[in-house]
Design an enzyme around this catalytic site. Structure first.
Site, short mmCIF file in Angstrom:
data_model
loop_
_atom_site.label_atom_id
_atom_site.label_comp_id
_atom_site.label_asym_id
_atom_site.label_seq_id
_atom_site.Cartn_x
_atom_site.Cartn_y
_atom_site.Cartn_z
N ILE A 285 0.86 -1.19 0.00
CA ILE A 285 0.00 0.00 0.00
C ILE A 285 0.89 1.24 0.00
CG2 ILE A 285 -1.70 1.32 1.30
CD1 ILE A 285 -2.66 -1.37 2.48
N GLU A 287 1.65 4.14 1.12
CA GLU A 287 1.24 5.14 2.11
C GLU A 287 1.94 6.47 1.91
OE1 GLU A 287 4.87 3.19 3.82
OE2 GLU A 287 3.06 2.51 2.85
N ASP A 329 -12.71 38.22 -16.09
CA ASP A 329 -13.25 39.57 -15.99
C ASP A 329 -12.40 40.48 -16.88
OD1 ASP A 329 -14.93 41.57 -14.92
OD2 ASP A 329 -13.36 42.16 -13.53
N ASP A 650 -11.77 40.34 -9.91
CA ASP A 650 -11.23 41.14 -8.81
C ASP A 650 -12.30 41.78 -7.93
OD1 ASP A 650 -12.18 42.90 -10.67
OD2 ASP A 650 -10.33 44.05 -10.91
N ASP A 654 -17.51 39.14 -8.55
CA ASP A 654 -16.92 37.92 -9.09
C ASP A 654 -16.87 36.77 -8.08
OD1 ASP A 654 -16.33 39.20 -11.53
OD2 ASP A 654 -14.52 40.07 -10.67
N ASN A 744 10.76 -0.71 1.44
CA ASN A 744 9.70 0.29 1.33
C ASN A 744 10.24 1.68 1.66
OD1 ASN A 744 6.95 0.95 0.90
ND2 ASN A 744 6.63 1.10 3.10
N THR A 747 13.20 2.74 -1.25
CA THR A 747 12.78 2.99 -2.64
C THR A 747 11.57 3.91 -2.76
OG1 THR A 747 11.40 1.00 -2.68
CG2 THR A 747 13.70 0.76 -3.36
N ASP A 748 10.66 3.90 -1.79
CA ASP A 748 9.42 4.67 -1.92
C ASP A 748 9.54 6.11 -1.43
OD1 ASP A 748 8.38 2.39 -2.87
OD2 ASP A 748 6.79 2.17 -1.39
#
Length: 917
Positions: A285, A287, A329, A650, A654, A744, A747-748
C-alpha cells in the site's frame, strides 16, 4: 421589498410606498417596528464552522483510514519508526486540509468588511449618526464624497453625485447618479443610475436616498447568499486519487491474503505467513502517495510564487493543468484598469496616441504637439487645465521637471480616471498643469453635472481671462460657433458640425469614450456662471479607453494553442467589451465572419432558461453587461458540459462565480478581500499571462504525479508478485518482513519525491487539455505498470532461484533477491522520468535531486549489506563480485532496453516528420 422595480418608479412614489416623509424621515416607533419585521442591516451566515469537527473531518477519507490501520499494525510489528512516519504524514495532510477549508469559508467575513459601520440618517426631522446595522427600509440616508453606501437606496437627491461601483458591477468608471425614474424594468443593475448599492462608494458630490433594501435583501446580500449556496467540489486530482486509493488497497489486500493462504497451504506456519502478509501489505500500500502528492503540489506552489501566482489551495495547481475554459473579468484583468487616450481629432485630423496606462511616455502619430499654433497643443492644454486629477508616483504628486524622481516607481493617478487619461495625454506632449499654473491662475470653476454634461474652469493670465471647457461632444457642439484650426479661427457651420459628429461616432464605434474640448476668451466683466458656456470655440475630440494588457494578448494566443477557450465576462457595455475582445484575439477579426453569435449581453441572458444557456455558452466568447447572478449561471453552464472552468476576477461581483468554478483566480493588487477568500489562486501581479504559467505548471505537476505513480505501483506490484510467485512454486520466502519494510523506506521515499519535482517536458502547452474524466492510468500507464511490475517480480525471482540452484545458502540468496529488487527500482526510476523519451534522450543530471536521492538510497542499501550491526538486524550477508554482476545485469536490462527502443522510435519519427515537410 427588494423584488419591486424601484428604478422605474418616481422617487416621490417610492417614498409613498415606503411610508416615509422625504424631509423628516421615519419616526423612532416606526423604526423599531420595521427593525423587528425586516431584521438588522447585516449579512448573515447560514452555517457556522466548528474548527474541531472540520479538523477531525480530514481523517474520514478511505485511504487515510487504511493508513491509520497500517500504522497500528506497524506498531504491533515493532516498526515504531514506520508507524511514527505514517502518523506524521497523516497529521501534516490533515493540517493542510483544515487550513484550506477554514480559509475558504472566510468569504462571508470579508464581505461584511465592505459594509459601512455607520450611517448618517434623517429621523423625525433630525440628522443622526447611527450604526449601519440599525438601518431599515424607508430610512433617509445622507451621503457625500468618501462615504460608503450602507444599504441599497433609491436616490431622491443628487448633486454632482458619482459612485464607484466597479467591485459590484464591473463598471470600470465612476457612475454619475440622478433621481429621475427609468423606463425599462429589465434595465441591467449597472445601468440603474437612480439606485445606490450597499458596499459601493461615493467619489464625488453629495446625495440623499431612501433605503429600499437592507441586509440579505440587498444586492450585496444576494452575492453573500450565492457564496454560501455554492457547494465545494473535489478537484479532478482528488477524485482520481480517491478512486486510486480504494482500488489499490482492495487489490493489495486481496493479493496479500492470497499470499498468506497459499503459504499456509504449502506448509508454512500461520504465525510466519501472517507477519509476512502484514509486512507485504504495509509495503504494497503506497502510504507515501498522499505525502508525495502534497509535497509535489507544495513545490509547485513555490515555483509559482516566483512567477507571481499565490496558491491558496494546493490541488488548484493540478486543476489548472486540465482547465478547458478560462472565464476572465475584463477590467483590471485583461485590461490595465488605467484609462488611456488613444485618439485625438483636431483640425480635421484623426491622430493616434501611443503609450499605455498612466506612464507619460508616448507619441502623437502624424502630428507635432510642440508647435505653438497647432490646435492639437491647444486641445492638450485644455485637457491639462480643465482637470482636477494629479499624476503621481508612489502617491506623491509629480509634475514637469520633477517627473524624473522615483524612476522605478509605477505611475498613478489621484482622482477621476477619465481626467487622469487627459492629464497623461497632455504630459506626453510636455504639457503639465503645474507648470502652466505658474503663468495662469485658476479663478473659477463650474463643476460637471449630469444635466449640463459639461465642466468649465476659468484662468487668469497676463493676456486676460479664458475659459476652458470639456464635456459631451453633442452638447459642446451646440454651444460652439467657431473652430480653432492651424489657419486660425474659422466659422463652425452646420455641415462642419455634422463632420465632427461623424468623427465622434467613428471613435465611439471603437468603444472609445469621447470628450470634446473647447475654449472661450472672457472679458473682465464675465462672471463664472453657466452663461460663459456659450459662443465657444471648438478645439478637438479626445477618445479614451481602458486598454488591453499586451501580455494578456500573448497569453490568449498560448491558450488557443493549448486548446483552452478564453472567455470575457464583464459588466461593461457590449461595444466596449467587443472592441477589447477583438484587440486581444478573444473574438475573431471582422474578416472571418459575423461575430454577433459570439457575444451575449446580460439582457439576452435573462431571456434564456438554463437549457438554452448551456447550448449557447460554447459558441460564446464575450458576455457583456452581466450581473453577479449571470456570472454564476455562465460558470454552471460550462460545468454542465463537463468543462473544467477557471474564473478570474477582482470585484465582489466575481466572488460567487470564483467559488463555483473549478479554480477561482483573484487579482492580488486590485482584488477585494472577498474575492481573494473565495479564490483558489491569487495573481500577485494582476497579470492574465501569469495564468498561462500556472496552467503549464499544473500540466507538468500532473505528469509528475503520473511518473511517481508509475514508479511506485510498478515497484509495489513487483514486490507482491515476487512473494506470491515464490509461495506458489514452493520456494522459501525470498524476503523477510523487516527487509520488505526497509525496501519500502529506501525505494518509496526520496526517489519518488525527487521524481515528483522533475522538470516540465517540452511541448506540454502544445497539447489539448486532458479530459476531466480521464483515468490517471490513461494513455497506456496501466500496461507500463503491469509490464515493469511483472519484470521486476520475475527478474528478482529468477535471481533468487538461481542463487539457490548455484548452492548459495538461504540467507545469501535472500540478500541477492533483496539487493536485486532494490536496484531494479532505483534504476527503473530514471526510465519513469518520461513516457515518450528514454534515458539516452534525457540529460542524466537535469534532475539533480533524483541523482542525489538514488545515491543516498544506494548507500543505505550497501550499508545494510556490509555493516555488521545492520547485517544482524536485516539478516543479510556480504556479496561477492559475481553476485553483483548478476544482480546489476538483471536490474539494468529493462531500462537499457527501453532506452534503445525510445531512441530508435523517436529518431525515425523525427526523420519522417522532416520528410513530410
Amino acid at each position: 421589498m427588494r423584488q419591486r422595480a424601484w428604478h422605474v418608479l418616481p422617487w416621490l412614489e417610492v417614498a409613498k410606498i415606503l411610508e416615509v416623509h422625504p424631509e423628516k424621515g421615519l419616526g423612532l416607533r416606526e423604526v423599531r417596528r420595521r427593525l423587528a419585521e425586516f431584521g438588522g442591516n447585516i449579512l448573515t451566515s447560514k452555517k457556522k464552522i466548528n474548527p474541531v469537527f472540520l479538523f477531525l473531518g480530514q481523517f474520514k477519507d478511505f485511504m487515510v483510514l487504511v493508513l491509520l490501520t497500517a500504522t497500528f499494525i506497524a506498531g504491533l510489528l515493532g516498526e515504531i519508526a514506520d508507524a511514527v512516519t505514517i502518523m506524521i504524514i497523516l497529521i501534516i495532510n490533515a493540517v493542510l486540509g483544515f487550513i484550506q477549508e477554514y480559509r475558504a469559508e472566510r468569504s462571508m467575513e470579508s464581505l461584511r468588511l465592505l459594509t459601512a459601520p455607520e450611517a448618517r440618517v434623517l429621523r423625525e426631522g433630525v440628522e443622526k449618526l447611527i450604526p449601519a446595522a440599525d438601518l431599515v427600509p424607508g430610512d433617509i440616508v445622507l451621503l457625500e464624497a468618501g462615504d460608503r453606501i450602507p444599504a441599497d437606496v433609491r436616490w431622491i437627491q443628487a448633486v454632482n453625485l458619482c459612485v464607484e461601483e466597479s467591485a459590484l458591477t464591473g463598471e470600470s468608471l465612476a457612475v454619475t447618479k440622478f433621481i429621475t425614474s427609468m423606463q425599462d424594468e429589465l434595465t441591467p443593475m449597472a445601468d440603474r443610475r437612480n439606485l445606490g448599492y450597499m458596499g459601493t462608494s461615493v467619489v464625488n458630490g453629495k446625495g440623499a436616498g431612501v433605503v429600499i433594501a437592507t441586509g440579505m435583501n440587498t444586492e450585496m446580500g444576494v452575492i453573500a447568499e450565492m457564496i454560501q449556496d455554492v457547494e465545494e467540489e473535489e478537484t479532478p486530482l482528488q477524485k482520481r486519487l480517491a478512486q486510486l486509493g480504494k482500488w489499490l488497497v482492495t487489490i493489495c489486500l486481496a493479493i496479500c491474503i492470497l499470499v498468506v493462504i497459499t503459504g499456509i497451504w504449502r506448509g508454512e506456519s500461520f504465525y510466519k505467513m501472517f507477519f509476512a502478509g502484514v509486512s507485504l501489505a504495509v509495503a504494497a500500500i503506497p502510504e507515501g502517495l498522499p505525502a508525495i502528492v502534497t509535497v509535489v503540489l507544495a513545490i509547485g506552489v513555490q515555483r509559482l510564487v516566483k512567477k507571481k501566482a499565490i496558491i491558496r489551495k494546493l490541488p488548484a495547481v493540478e486543476t489548472l493543468g486540465c482547465t478547458t475554459v478560462i472565464c476572465s473579468d475584463k477590467t483590471g484583468t485583461l485590461t490595465q484598469n488605467e484609462m488611456t487616450v488613444r485618439q485625438i481629432y483636431s483640425d480635421r485630423r484623426l491622430i493616434e496616441v501611443s503609450g499605455y496606462g498612466y506612464d507619460p511616455k508616448g507619441d502623437f502619430l502624424g502630428a507635432d504637439p510642440g508647435k505653438e499654433k497647432d490646435p492639437l497643443r491647444s486641445g492638450l492644454k485644455i485637457a491639462a487645465l480643465c482637470n482636477n486629477s494629479t499624476l503621481t508616483k508612489k502617491g506623491v504628486r509629480v509634475a514637469g521637471l520633477f517627473r524624473s524622481a522615483n524612476k522605478e516607481a509605477p505611475w498613478g493617478i489621484k482622482g477621476d480616471p477619465t481626467e487622469g487619461a487627459l492629464l497623461v495625454a497632455a504630459a506626453k506632449a510636455g504639457i503639465w498643469r503645474e507648470i502652466l499654473e505658474r503663468k495662469e491662475k485658476r479663478i473659477g470653476e463650474i463643476p460637471f453635472d449630469s444635466d449640463r454634461k459639461l465642466m468649465s474652469v476659468i484662468y487668469q493670465a497676463k493676456q486676460g481671462k479664458k475659459a476652458y471647457i470639456k464635456g459631451a461632444p453633442d452638447v459642446i457642439l451646440k454651444f460652439c460657433n467657431r473652430e480653432l484650426t492651424s489657419k486660425g479661427l474659422t466659422e463652425l457651420t452646420d455641415s462642419r458640425k455634422r463632420e465632427i459628429l461623424l468623427a465622434n461616432d467613428k471613435m465611439a464605434g471603437q468603444a472609445l469614450r469621447v470628450l470634446a474640448l473647447a475654449e472661450k476668451p472672457l472679458s473682465e466683466f464675465d462672471k463664472p456662471d453657466e452663461q460663459i458656456e456659450q459662443d465657444l470655440t471648438f478645439v478637438g475630440l479626445a477618445g479614451m479607453i481602458d486598454p488591453p494588457k499586451a501580455s494578456a494578448a500573448e497569453a490568449i494566443q498560448v491558450c488557443r494553442r493549448a486548446k483552452i477557450k478564453p472567455v470575457m465576462i464583464t459588466g461593461d457595455h457590449r461595444l466596449t467589451a467587443e472592441a477589447v475582445a477583438r484587440e486581444l484575439g478573444i473574438l475573431r477579426p471582422y474578416s472571418s465572419g459575423n461575430n454577433s453569435a459570439e457575444i451575449l449581453t446580460g439582457a439576452e441572458l435573462q431571456q434564456m432558461n438554463e437549457e438554452e444557456l448551456t447550448r449557447s455558452v460554447m459558441g460564446t466568447a464575450v458576455f457583456a453587461r452581466v450581473t453577479p447572478k449571470d456570472k454564476l449561471r455562465i460558470v454552471r453552464a460550462y460545468k454542465k458540459l463537463n468543462q473544467v472552468v477557471a474564473m478570474t476576477g477582482d470585484g465582489v461581483n466575481d466572488a460567487p462565480a470564483l467559488k463555483e468554478s473549478d479554480i477561482g483566480v483573484a487579482m492580488g493588487k486590485t482584488g477585494t478581500d472577498v474575492t481573494k477568500e473565495a479564490s483558489a489562486m491569487i495573481l500577485a501581479d494582476d497579470n492574465f499571462a501569469t495564468i498561462v504559467a500556472a496552467v503549464e505548471e499544473g500540466r507538468g505537476i500532473y505528469e509528475n504525479i503520473r511518473k511517481f505513480i508509475r514508479y511506485l505501483l510498478s515497484c509495489n506490484l513487483g514486490e507482491v508478485l515476487l512473494m506470491f510467485l515464490a509461495t506458489l512454486v514452493g520456494l522459501p520466502l525470498p524476503l523477510l518482513p523487516i527487509q520488505i519494510l526497509w525496501m519500502n523506506l529506501v525505494t518509496d521515499g526520496l526517489p519518488a519525491m525527487a521524481l515528483g519535482i522533475d522538470r516540465t517536458e517540452p511541448g506540454i502547452m502544445d497539447r489539448p487539455p486532458r479530459p476531466p474524466g480521464e483515468s490517471i492510468f490513461a494513455r497506456g500507464l496501466t500496461a507500463k505498470i503491469a509490464t515493469l511490475g511483472t519484470i521486476i517480480g520475475l527478474g528478482t525471482l529468477v535471481v533468487f532461484a538461481a542463487a539457490l540452484f548455484l548452492g548459495e545458502d538461504l540467507q545469501s540468496a535472500r540478500t541477492m533477491a533483496f539487493c536485486t529488487i532494490v536496484f531494479f527500482q532505483l534504476i527503473h526510476v530514471f526510465d519513469c522520468r518520461s513516457e515518450k523519451r528514454g534515458i539516452f534522450e534525457m540529460s542524466f543530471f537535469s534532475n539533480i535531486y533524483l541523482v542525489a536521492a538514488v545515491t543516498v538510497s544506494i548507500l543505505m542499501q550497501l550499508a545494510v549489506v556490509y555493516v555488521p550491526v545492520l547485517q544482524v538486524i536485516f539478516k543479510t550477508t556480504p556479496l561477492a563480485g559475481w553476485q553483483w554482476v548478476l544482480i546489476l545485469s538483471v536490474a539494468c536490462a529493462p531500462t537499457l532496453f527501453m532506452g534503445f527502443v525510445h531512441l530508435i522510435k523517436n529518431t525515425w519519427l523525427a526523420k519522417a516528420s522532416l520528410a513530410r515537410r
